[in-house]
Design an enzyme around this catalytic site. Structure first.
Site, PDB file in Angstrom:
ATOM      1  N   HIS A 182      21.259 -24.066   6.569  1.00 23.05           N
ATOM      2  CA  HIS A 182      20.608 -24.439   7.815  1.00 23.05           C
ATOM      3  C   HIS A 182      19.235 -23.793   7.898  1.00 23.05           C
ATOM      4  CE1 HIS A 182      24.799 -25.153   9.805  1.00 23.05           C
ATOM      5  NE2 HIS A 182      24.406 -26.174   9.068  1.00 23.05           N
ATOM      6  N   ASP A 237      -5.427  -8.271   3.518  1.00 22.24           N
ATOM      7  CA  ASP A 237      -4.042  -8.569   3.141  1.00 22.24           C
ATOM      8  C   ASP A 237      -3.470  -9.620   4.086  1.00 22.24           C
ATOM      9  OD1 ASP A 237      -4.116  -6.838   1.100  1.00 22.24           O
ATOM     10  OD2 ASP A 237      -2.813  -5.310   1.979  1.00 22.24           O
ATOM     11  N   ASP A 278      17.238 -32.865  -4.731  1.00 23.91           N
ATOM     12  CA  ASP A 278      17.319 -32.843  -3.271  1.00 23.91           C
ATOM     13  C   ASP A 278      16.160 -33.636  -2.661  1.00 23.91           C
ATOM     14  OD1 ASP A 278      18.352 -31.742  -0.699  1.00 23.91           O
ATOM     15  OD2 ASP A 278      16.424 -30.736  -0.673  1.00 23.91           O
ATOM     16  N   ASN A 297      32.724 -35.270   8.000  1.00 27.89           N
ATOM     17  CA  ASN A 297      32.651 -36.244   9.082  1.00 27.89           C
ATOM     18  C   ASN A 297      32.550 -37.668   8.551  1.00 27.89           C
ATOM     19  OD1 ASN A 297      32.463 -34.753  11.778  1.00 27.89           O
ATOM     20  ND2 ASN A 297      30.991 -33.629  10.530  1.00 27.89           N
ATOM     21  N   SER A 335      16.634 -37.366  -2.803  1.00 30.54           N
ATOM     22  CA  SER A 335      17.902 -37.868  -2.269  1.00 30.54           C
ATOM     23  C   SER A 335      17.904 -37.807  -0.756  1.00 30.54           C
ATOM     24  CB  SER A 335      19.056 -37.026  -2.827  1.00 30.54           C
ATOM     25  OG  SER A 335      20.226 -37.224  -2.076  1.00 30.54           O
ATOM     26  N   GLY A 346      32.892  -7.841  25.039  1.00 30.71           N
ATOM     27  CA  GLY A 346      34.202  -8.258  25.527  1.00 30.71           C
ATOM     28  C   GLY A 346      34.669  -9.596  25.005  1.00 30.71           C
ATOM     29  N   GLY A 356       0.818  -1.212   0.000  1.00 29.63           N
ATOM     30  CA  GLY A 356       0.000   0.000   0.000  1.00 29.63           C
ATOM     31  C   GLY A 356       0.850   1.259   0.000  1.00 29.63           C
ATOM     32  N   TYR A 371      32.815 -30.788 -19.461  1.00 33.51           N
ATOM     33  CA  TYR A 371      32.725 -29.359 -19.788  1.00 33.51           C
ATOM     34  C   TYR A 371      34.099 -28.725 -19.986  1.00 33.51           C
ATOM     35  CZ  TYR A 371      27.703 -29.011 -18.933  1.00 33.51           C
ATOM     36  OH  TYR A 371      26.345 -29.144 -19.022  1.00 33.51           O
TER      37      TYR A 371
END
Length: 1092
Positions: free
Chosen positions: A751, A216, A257, A346, A260, A774, A67, A364
């Site tokens: 994440h 809205d 994705d 890992n 898998s 600190g 708006g 390629y």
């Protein structure tokens, strides 16, 4: 990622379909979608109200404050809407920093109303529950609702009532509207929970005498709940943030994705950019993007993405070729760089994933050289040395400049090299340690002698766990300061044998007295024992179907490591927390819906259980205990000195980055005391502060490292703890995701929790706050190792840390399978095969991929040629094989094979048993004459005998001529099967000398007796000899060998199996009972002296 924005149209569709409220919700499903391709006549036919009502039109592309931006057309007729769209449709617009094209619009009925009928309502998720915000003045000028709105927190597992809404939210609402609004807000909250929304805002919501109008709306849903909400959601489309186009390559990677178990992400930021990344790991991918932006490359950064979770060679190939295809479409005057980076893996076999990338680079290589692409590689983890070697080799063979670095190089150093800020070493130093460092030279099966287990900076202390402090009645149980000790025992949920063996190898190299895994739980099998290795010795670990049984039989266990899938992790975790012996639970699964995670957290808080995860690799306490795959394989455990404790404790979100911290700490300090990866979800089970306070209270920890990230506000609690003096030990901090503030459109990182919803959640703001409080905060991740070393050196200098003498680690035998994969050993194979290979991504028949088999339309005959003869046979030969199978498929129920099959079927036996019974009758007398006929006729023909000599010799020797003779058919009643085959062979075979010889023999035998014809077995046998000898695919010796080893009888066996199966199915279909042979068809001939 979890929380994903949906379009306004999708959100309203969910609301109109599923809201349950006594309030009258108006204009349900009265919306229309308009794009550049819209057929307005058809649209008006589908939505007649467009022609009769005043309308509102607005873009539906995740744009805030439409708006105020003048992007809402109000009180228009349909013609007015079209005119309004002409000046906006497909036009570029700037919203904040983002530039995008307006292309998708929503048209709805216009609702005339006064300002006082507008209200604001919003529901959003937090760790503790769901916040409901309400303000009695809604609309465009609502202002700062966070400061003005009434708030109501609905805790996890609690319900919202109309009375609560009325009393706490609607204090400034006119009396006549309170009931309607209270009912609507409760219904909205229930919808929010049921459909796994994480954010739901309506501004304004209009309440008139007719009911409620939702004008809205903005919303996000938890995409990980798809498996729960699929029936209600349907196929949800998640639009990209405004300013970023949706590319088909992104959709392709998203589809990969979804199919898998690995994680594959791709976001295109600037397809014309010169800096491209292919990074392994969710945390590492953010760090690389940060460093590129820190070094001034934000405008040239082309993409963000990550691959992780041990993708296969084919998956990494598909991912890599997509990126290489994108980056070689447009040239850049300065050439391009590709950064193939990653932290220390890992459990991912680096060499295996690099094979896919190498394949893509080879495919390629032309475009890469044409576009002047330079590649920089840095990686560590299982088998990384071989991966780097292969990557270096492909650079040499293709001529593409590829610079390769391992764990000896700081993770992001290659970014500086790629952008020209750092020199590229000619011969980078390579770490000496390789996998053969693990091989035991002593051959001693004994457990190695105890090595140092105390921290470098403290005397040896008791290994007893710090007990959880008893809490006062009504308060949550307090958690233990020490999670793991040298005697810690765990139960592993899930059949993760590789992870368990890794834990046992870690235990062994840490000189533990006993394995840390007491048992496993796997509900999909019965109770049994699973074999593992303890050093050289084989041991048996119990596996239980029931968690209750495992807990009862192993009361010493206080840790559960859950490898349950995202679908079963919630139930198994809640079940585990019913057992008071469990103090710590690690949840490895990624993709658990946030609502379920919050319920886990609430119960864990009540019971004093520490949750590590979800979406984590776990944690490690050197010399004591490690969770699952944490720390990687033994070569990394040894290289990072994780077999004994140091003085530094860390907490991270990312599992891969935690391993990178292991590497940094081992190179700059005396080593890790303990490290935990809390997981990448928005609501990790335990927080940074939980673990930092544990480390503060642990004498052996002298210095703390925290690796935070963009999103959430947990890092501010560290600031508060430092200011208040609760945290006194040196804390080195860095929050990854600083690049997010530099992007013009929102980017969801790897994440789920790595997304800032407000300025305070940005990594830049948190780093500054930590610095002001600190904490030791580097300028960038690139300098993190320098800061860690500086702080450590200060602690050594002032005597806080006294480095101890290094102790050589004990050795542990290497698994045979891993040693073989590394190429350290060789072993003769138990057997050989040369016809089929199923190990790759595609099945291969005798060197031909299965896709090619179908593409070439080879048919059954062609497949048989590949598998039996290892040849691609001519088309006529394939057709002949198929004809042979057809004519031998069956010969009625009376023959011995069919009879046996029928008898077995009627005795209630299964298909395999019945088929085998029939096949066992095949031999020289029934069906097995193909080989024998081929051998006899070939031998006679090759020795130069004329047909008459052959017949006379067989008669003289008293032998039957195999393939000659039939019980029913004769020269006067020919076998049409033979006639069909004869016509085909004569027309298509280049030579039929063996068949002609057999037909001459038939003339002689039928002159003596009309049924001594060349039967179907004999015909196929001799015709096959002609085929093998004259088709051009075999030498004479090869053709004779196939006859000799019995290949031709296989034709009859294969063909007749079809008929036997037909008889079996026929008997079952006819429901025939047990067969008993009639007495009158048996001649009983007993010895005479036995007769009465």
């Amino acid at each position: 990622m979890s929380a994903k924005a949906i379009s306004e149209q999708t959100g309203k569709e969910f609301l109109y379909k599923y809201i349950c409220t006594s309030a009258a919700v108006q204009n349900r499903f009265r919306y229309a979608n308009a794009t550049a391709e819209t057929d307005w006549v058809r649209l008006a036919q589908d939505h007649p109200w467009l022609l009769t009502e005043r309308l509102v039109v607005k873009p539906d592309q995740l744009i805030k404050r439409r708006g105020k931006l003048g992007l809402v057309g109000v009180n228009l007729d349909l013609q007015g809407v079209q005119e309004w769209l002409k000046t906006r449709m497909m036009k570029e617009t700037t919203v904040g920093k983002a530039k995008g094209v307006l292309k998708n619009f929503l048209i709805e009925p216009f609702v005339p109303h006064p300002q006082e009928e507008e209200f604001y309502v919003c529901i959003y998720a937090t760790r503790e529950g769901d916040q409901v915000l309400f303000h009695h003045e809604g609309g465009v000028e609502v202002g700062d609702v966070d400061a003005k709105a009434e708030r109501l927190m609905v805790a996890v597992n609690e319900k919202l009532s109309e009375d609560q809404v009325t009393e706490q939210l609607l204090t400034h609402v006119p009396e006549d509207k309170k009931q309607v609004l209270a009912s609507f807000i409760v219904g909205l909250f229930n919808l929010y929970e049921d459909l796994y929304f994480t954010y739901l805002e309506i501004n304004p919501i209009v309440v008139t005498k007719d009911g409620v109008y939702v004008l809205d709306m903005a919303a996000k849903i938890d995409a990980t709940a798809d498996y729960i909400c699929k029936a209600k959601w349907g196929d949800v489309e998640f639009p990209p943030p405004f300013g970023r186009e949706a590319y088909p390559e992104e959709a392709y990677i998203a589809d990969l994705d979804a199919k898998s178990g690995a994680s594959l992400k791709l976001t295109l930021l600037n397809p014309q950019g010169r800096i491209w990344t292919m990074v392994a790991g969710g945390g590492a991918s953010v760090v690389y993007s940060d460093t590129i932006c820190d070094l001034g490359g934000v405008d040239e950064l082309a993409n963000y993405g990550e691959y992780s979770g041990a993708p296969s060679e084919q998956q990494t190939y598909d991912y890599a070729k997509t990126i290489l295809s994108l980056m070689t479409r447009e040239k850049h005057p300065q050439g391009k760089v590709l950064i193939i980076g990653g932290s220390i893996a890992n459990f991912t076999n680096v060499a295996a994933t690099f094979k896919g990338i190498v394949r893509a680079i080879k495919d390629y290589q032309g475009p890469l050289k044409e576009h002047e692409v330079t590649i920089f590689v840095r990686r560590g983890g299982p088998n990384y040395q071989e991966g780097l070697r292969v990557m270096g080799e492909v650079g040499k063979t293709t001529g593409i400049p590829i610079h390769v670095f391992g764990t000896e190089t700081h993770m992001t150093a290659i970014v500086g090299m790629a952008l020209g800020h750092k020199p590229i070493p000619n011969q980078p130093p390579m770490d000496a340690h390789t996998a053969n460092f693990l091989l035991n030279a002593s051959n001693s099966p004994a457990t190695p002698a105890t090595t140092r287990t105390a921290s470098f900076s403290e005397a040896r202390t008791s290994n007893n766990v710090t007990p959880a402090k008893k809490s006062k009645a009504g308060l949550p149980a307090a958690r233990a300061t020490t999670l793991f000790r040298k005697q810690t025992k765990a139960i592993v949920w899930g059949m993760q044998t590789r992870a368990v063996q890794g834990m046992l190898d870690f235990d062994y190299v840490c000189s533990r007295d006993e394995p840390s895994v007491a048992a496993m739980v796997y509900p999909f099998t019965g109770d049994h024992k699973q074999k593992f290795y303890w050093g050289h010795k084989e041991i048996l670990t119990p596996v239980y179907k029931s968690m209750d049984d495992a807990m009862k039989k192993h009361p010493e266990v206080d840790v559960l490591i859950s490898f349950a899938s995202l679908r079963s992790a919630f139930d198994s975790t809640m079940e585990a927390m019913q057992h008071p012996q469990i103090h710590t639970i690690a949840i490895i699964a990624e993709g658990i819906p946030e609502a379920q995670t919050r319920k886990i957290i609430k119960m864990a808080d009540e019971k004093g259980v520490t949750i590590i995860g979800p979406a984590t690799v776990g944690g490690i306490k050197p010399g004591c205990f490690k969770i699952g795959n944490t720390g990687g394989m033994l070569d990394n455990i040894l290289a990072s000195k994780l077999y004994r404790p140091g003085s530094i404790a860390y907490v991270s979100r990312s599992g891969g980055m935690s391993n990178e911290l292991n590497n940094i700490i081992s190179r700059t300090t005396d080593g890790v005391y303990e490290g935990v990866a809390i997981g990448g979800d928005r609501y990790p089970g335990s927080t940074f502060m939980d673990h930092v306070l544990r480390y503060q209270d642990t004498p052996g920890v002298k210095m703390i490292i925290m690796l935070g990230e963009v999103g959430g506000t947990e890092e501010y609690k560290i600031c508060q703890g430092i200011r208040e003096g609760r945290i006194t030990k040196p804390v080195v901090c860095w929050c990854i995701g600083t690049c997010a503030t530099m992007f013009t459109s929102e980017v969801q990182f790897g994440h789920a929790g790595a997304c800032a919803n407000q300025a305070s959640e940005t990594a830049v703001a948190k780093n500054q706050a930590l610095r002001d409080a600190g904490a030791y905060v580097p300028k960038s991740f690139d300098e993190l190792d320098d800061v860690v070393k500086t702080v450590y050196d200060e602690l050594v200098a002032n005597g806080t840390i006294i480095p101890a003498q290094e102790v050589p680690p004990p050795t542990v035998p290497m698994d045979y399978s891993w040693a073989r994969e590394l190429g350290l050993i060789r072993k003769p194979a138990s057997f050989m095969t040369s016809i089929c290979d199923e190990r790759g991504q595609e099945l291969i028949y005798a060197g031909m991929p299965i896709t090619e088999v179908f593409k070439e339309e080879m048919g059954l005959g062609g497949v048989l040629g590949l598998l039996w003869f290892q040849r691609r046979l001519p088309r006529y030969a394939c057709q002949f094989i198929e004809m042979c199978l057809m004519v031998t498929a069956d010969h009625g129920p009376a023959v011995s094979g069919a009879h046996n099959t029928i008898v077995c079927a009627r005795a209630g036996k299964d298909l395999i048993s019945s088929l085998t019974s029939g096949l066992l009758t095949i031999g020289d007398r029934f069906g097995g004459a193909l080989d024998a006929a081929a051998k006899q006729f070939s031998k006679a023909f090759d020795s130069g005998m004329v047909p008459m000599e052959f017949v006379n010799k067989m008669k003289k020797d008293g032998k039957l001529i195999m393939g000659i003779g039939h019980r029913v058919k004769s020269i006067n009643n020919p076998d049409m099967r033979v006639q069909i085959l004869k016509d085909y062979v004569k027309q298509n075979f280049p030579s039929t000398v063996m068949l002609d010889y057999a037909l001459d023999v038939e003339k002689i035998t039928t002159s003596k007796k009309p049924n001594l014809i060349l039967n179907v077995d004999g015909f196929i046998g001799v015709a096959f000899v002609d085929l093998l000898r004259t088709c051009g695919g075999f030498t004479r010796d090869e053709a004779d060998e196939f006859v000799e080893i019995g290949a031709l009888n296989g034709i009859f066996v294969l063909g007749r199996s079809m008929g036997f199966i037909g008889h079996y199915l026929d008997q079952k279909r006819l429901k025939q009972g047990l067969y008993r042979h009639p007495w009158d068809d048996i001649s009983y001939v007993l010895p005479e002296h036995m007769s009465m």
